[in-house]
Write a protein that holds these residues in place. Structure first.
Motif, mmCIF file in Angstrom:
data_model
loop_
_atom_site.group_PDB
_atom_site.id
_atom_site.type_symbol
_atom_site.label_atom_id
_atom_site.label_comp_id
_atom_site.label_asym_id
_atom_site.label_seq_id
_atom_site.Cartn_x
_atom_site.Cartn_y
_atom_site.Cartn_z
ATOM 1 N N GLY A 190 8.310 -10.569 -20.721
ATOM 2 C CA GLY A 190 7.400 -9.980 -19.747
ATOM 3 C C GLY A 190 7.814 -10.136 -18.301
ATOM 4 O O GLY A 190 7.062 -9.764 -17.392
ATOM 5 N N GLU A 191 9.013 -10.651 -18.067
ATOM 6 C CA GLU A 191 9.401 -10.983 -16.696
ATOM 7 C C GLU A 191 9.802 -9.772 -15.866
ATOM 8 O O GLU A 191 9.872 -9.850 -14.649
ATOM 9 N N GLN A 192 10.075 -8.652 -16.499
ATOM 10 C CA GLN A 192 10.489 -7.452 -15.767
ATOM 11 C C GLN A 192 9.425 -6.354 -15.853
ATOM 12 O O GLN A 192 9.732 -5.168 -15.848
ATOM 13 N N VAL A 193 8.170 -6.772 -15.939
ATOM 14 C CA VAL A 193 7.039 -5.848 -15.992
ATOM 15 C C VAL A 193 6.124 -6.157 -14.810
ATOM 16 O O VAL A 193 5.754 -7.313 -14.588
ATOM 17 N N TYR A 194 5.738 -5.116 -14.052
ATOM 18 C CA TYR A 194 5.019 -5.336 -12.799
ATOM 19 C C TYR A 194 3.753 -4.476 -12.754
ATOM 20 O O TYR A 194 3.800 -3.271 -13.053
ATOM 21 N N LEU A 195 2.658 -5.085 -12.365
ATOM 22 C CA LEU A 195 1.412 -4.349 -12.140
ATOM 23 C C LEU A 195 1.311 -4.051 -10.649
ATOM 24 O O LEU A 195 1.258 -4.961 -9.821
ATOM 25 N N ILE A 196 1.288 -2.779 -10.328
ATOM 26 C CA ILE A 196 1.310 -2.337 -8.935
ATOM 27 C C ILE A 196 -0.073 -1.797 -8.552
ATOM 28 O O ILE A 196 -0.638 -0.951 -9.253
ATOM 29 N N GLU A 197 -0.599 -2.295 -7.425
ATOM 30 C CA GLU A 197 -1.969 -1.971 -7.024
ATOM 31 C C GLU A 197 -2.060 -0.911 -5.926
ATOM 32 O O GLU A 197 -3.075 -0.229 -5.809
ATOM 33 N N THR A 198 -1.004 -0.771 -5.099
ATOM 34 C CA THR A 198 -1.088 0.135 -3.951
ATOM 35 C C THR A 198 0.194 0.946 -3.815
ATOM 36 O O THR A 198 1.242 0.586 -4.366
ATOM 37 N N MET A 199 0.132 2.009 -3.051
ATOM 38 C CA MET A 199 1.309 2.839 -2.803
ATOM 39 C C MET A 199 2.370 2.041 -2.065
ATOM 40 O O MET A 199 3.570 2.210 -2.313
ATOM 41 N N GLU A 200 1.938 1.175 -1.140
ATOM 42 C CA GLU A 200 2.911 0.367 -0.401
ATOM 43 C C GLU A 200 3.684 -0.545 -1.359
ATOM 44 O O GLU A 200 4.909 -0.649 -1.275
ATOM 45 N N GLU A 201 2.971 -1.195 -2.282
ATOM 46 C CA GLU A 201 3.630 -2.038 -3.286
ATOM 47 C C GLU A 201 4.571 -1.207 -4.151
ATOM 48 O O GLU A 201 5.664 -1.660 -4.517
ATOM 49 N N LEU A 202 4.137 -0.010 -4.482
ATOM 50 C CA LEU A 202 4.946 0.850 -5.336
ATOM 51 C C LEU A 202 6.259 1.219 -4.649
ATOM 52 O O LEU A 202 7.331 1.162 -5.263
ATOM 53 N N ARG A 203 6.178 1.592 -3.375
ATOM 54 C CA ARG A 203 7.400 1.931 -2.641
ATOM 55 C C ARG A 203 8.339 0.727 -2.554
ATOM 56 O O ARG A 203 9.562 0.856 -2.724
ATOM 57 N N GLU A 204 7.773 -0.452 -2.312
ATOM 58 C CA GLU A 204 8.595 -1.667 -2.222
ATOM 59 C C GLU A 204 9.267 -1.973 -3.554
ATOM 60 O O GLU A 204 10.454 -2.330 -3.594
ATOM 61 N N LYS A 205 8.532 -1.836 -4.649
ATOM 62 C CA LYS A 205 9.104 -2.146 -5.963
ATOM 63 C C LYS A 205 10.186 -1.135 -6.339
ATOM 64 O O LYS A 205 11.249 -1.507 -6.851
ATOM 65 N N VAL A 206 9.945 0.129 -6.083
ATOM 66 C CA VAL A 206 10.954 1.153 -6.373
ATOM 67 C C VAL A 206 12.207 0.893 -5.548
ATOM 68 O O VAL A 206 13.334 1.042 -6.039
ATOM 69 N N ASP A 207 12.026 0.493 -4.302
ATOM 70 C CA ASP A 207 13.175 0.171 -3.459
ATOM 71 C C ASP A 207 13.962 -1.006 -4.030
ATOM 72 O O ASP A 207 15.193 -1.000 -4.030
#
Length: 304
Positions: free
Chosen positions: A157-174
């Protein structure tokens, strides 16, 4: 006739759980009067020449009747298969299971229930403008928010992320730019809870429910608790069908609780560790796994 078997695990990984899994399988094999041996993958060399392909070791080796492969060394697993040794699970199954995107593709092909998934495009050259890479607004419109971002390769489960906001999403995709990953709808009805069903052949031999009070993931290594669970006929059927979809002889199938308690496949682990399952249920899946392999090599069972 006495059978010989190798239990292969990865010799470069630290932690007792890897050798523990191998030792559980070893004991189950010995209990069935097999001549078994635990071998690290780095104790064997995959040798290729113009005239032959062989398995080499520091001492002469005689190939076994079967191999239980608890590792992800696909080249070694495939080499053994090319030499005529039955490998459980097969190299192809290990390869599919190791890549979560590929796993979902095989499950979708069989029309099995999975979270709605969008695969991130493959990239080779870095482009700092994420908007030119992928339309995140469209993905959120399709899958909703919160959203799951999951890497194709990862464990526990270490490479699974729960994303709450668009800002978090952009950071994670980056952060993940250049890796293989996907976006998935978040199954909120299964927050912090899932099921692990251990499939061997055509049956579920044991099952447990895992619960976390402070994490959306229910991995035991992340602190979740576990308890024995009696699966429904629907859950049993789905787990077996999922295992068959990737050609697994045995696997740990993780199910989520979907809306109205309908099961949804989360993941399939072709080399799922079984110690926690034993502790939770008192059932040793290793006994079933070795028995299955014996029936196959004796010709009493046909692998699909």
């Amino acid at each position: 006739m006495n059978k010989t078997g190798w239990i292969i695990y990865n010799g470069s990984l630290s932690g007792d759980k890897f050798i523990d899994f191998a030792e559980m399988l070893y004991k189950a094999a010995v209990d069935r009067n097999h001549t078994a041996k635990i071998i690290k993958n780095n104790e064997l060399s995959t040798m290729l020449t113009k005239d032959s392909l062989t398995i080499e070791a520091e001492t002469d080796v005689e190939l076994p009747d079967y191999v239980i492969f608890t590792d992800k060394d696909l080249y070694l697993a495939r080499q053994l298969e090319l030499l005529g040794v039955p490998v459980f699970n097969s190299a192809k199954t290990i390869e599919i299971s190791d890549d979560k995107i590929t796993t979902y593709q095989y499950l979708a092909k069989e029309k099995l229930p999975i979270p709605k998934t969008i695969v991130a495009p493959k990239v080779f050259v870095r482009n700092n403008n994420i908007s030119n890479y992928i339309n995140l607004n469209q993905i959120v419109e399709t899958l909703g928010m919160p959203i799951i971002v999951k890497e194709a390769f990862g464990s526990f489960g270490e490479q699974v992320y729960l994303i709450e906001t668009m800002e978090e999403l952009r950071e994670k995709v980056d952060q993940l730019y250049g890796k293989a990953f996907m976006f998935q709808e978040f199954i909120s009805s299964s927050y912090g809870t899932d099921l692990r069903l251990q499939v061997v052949g055509d049956e579920v031999v044991a099952a447990m429910k895992r619960t976390s009070n402070d994490d959306f993931r229910a991995n035991i290594t992340a602190g979740a608790t576990m308890e024995a669970y009696t699966p429904t006929e629907e859950e049993i059927s789905l787990a077996v069908r999922a295992a068959k979809a990737i050609g697994a002889d045995f696997s740990g199938v993780d199910l989520l609780f979907g809306p109205d308690n309908k099961p949804i496949i989360c993941e399939i682990n072709s080399n799922a560790h079984i110690r926690n399952l034993l502790d939770a249920t008192g059932i040793n899946a290793a006994d079933f796994m070795i028995s299955y392999a014996e029936r196959v090599i004796n010709g009493g069972l046909i692998r699909e």
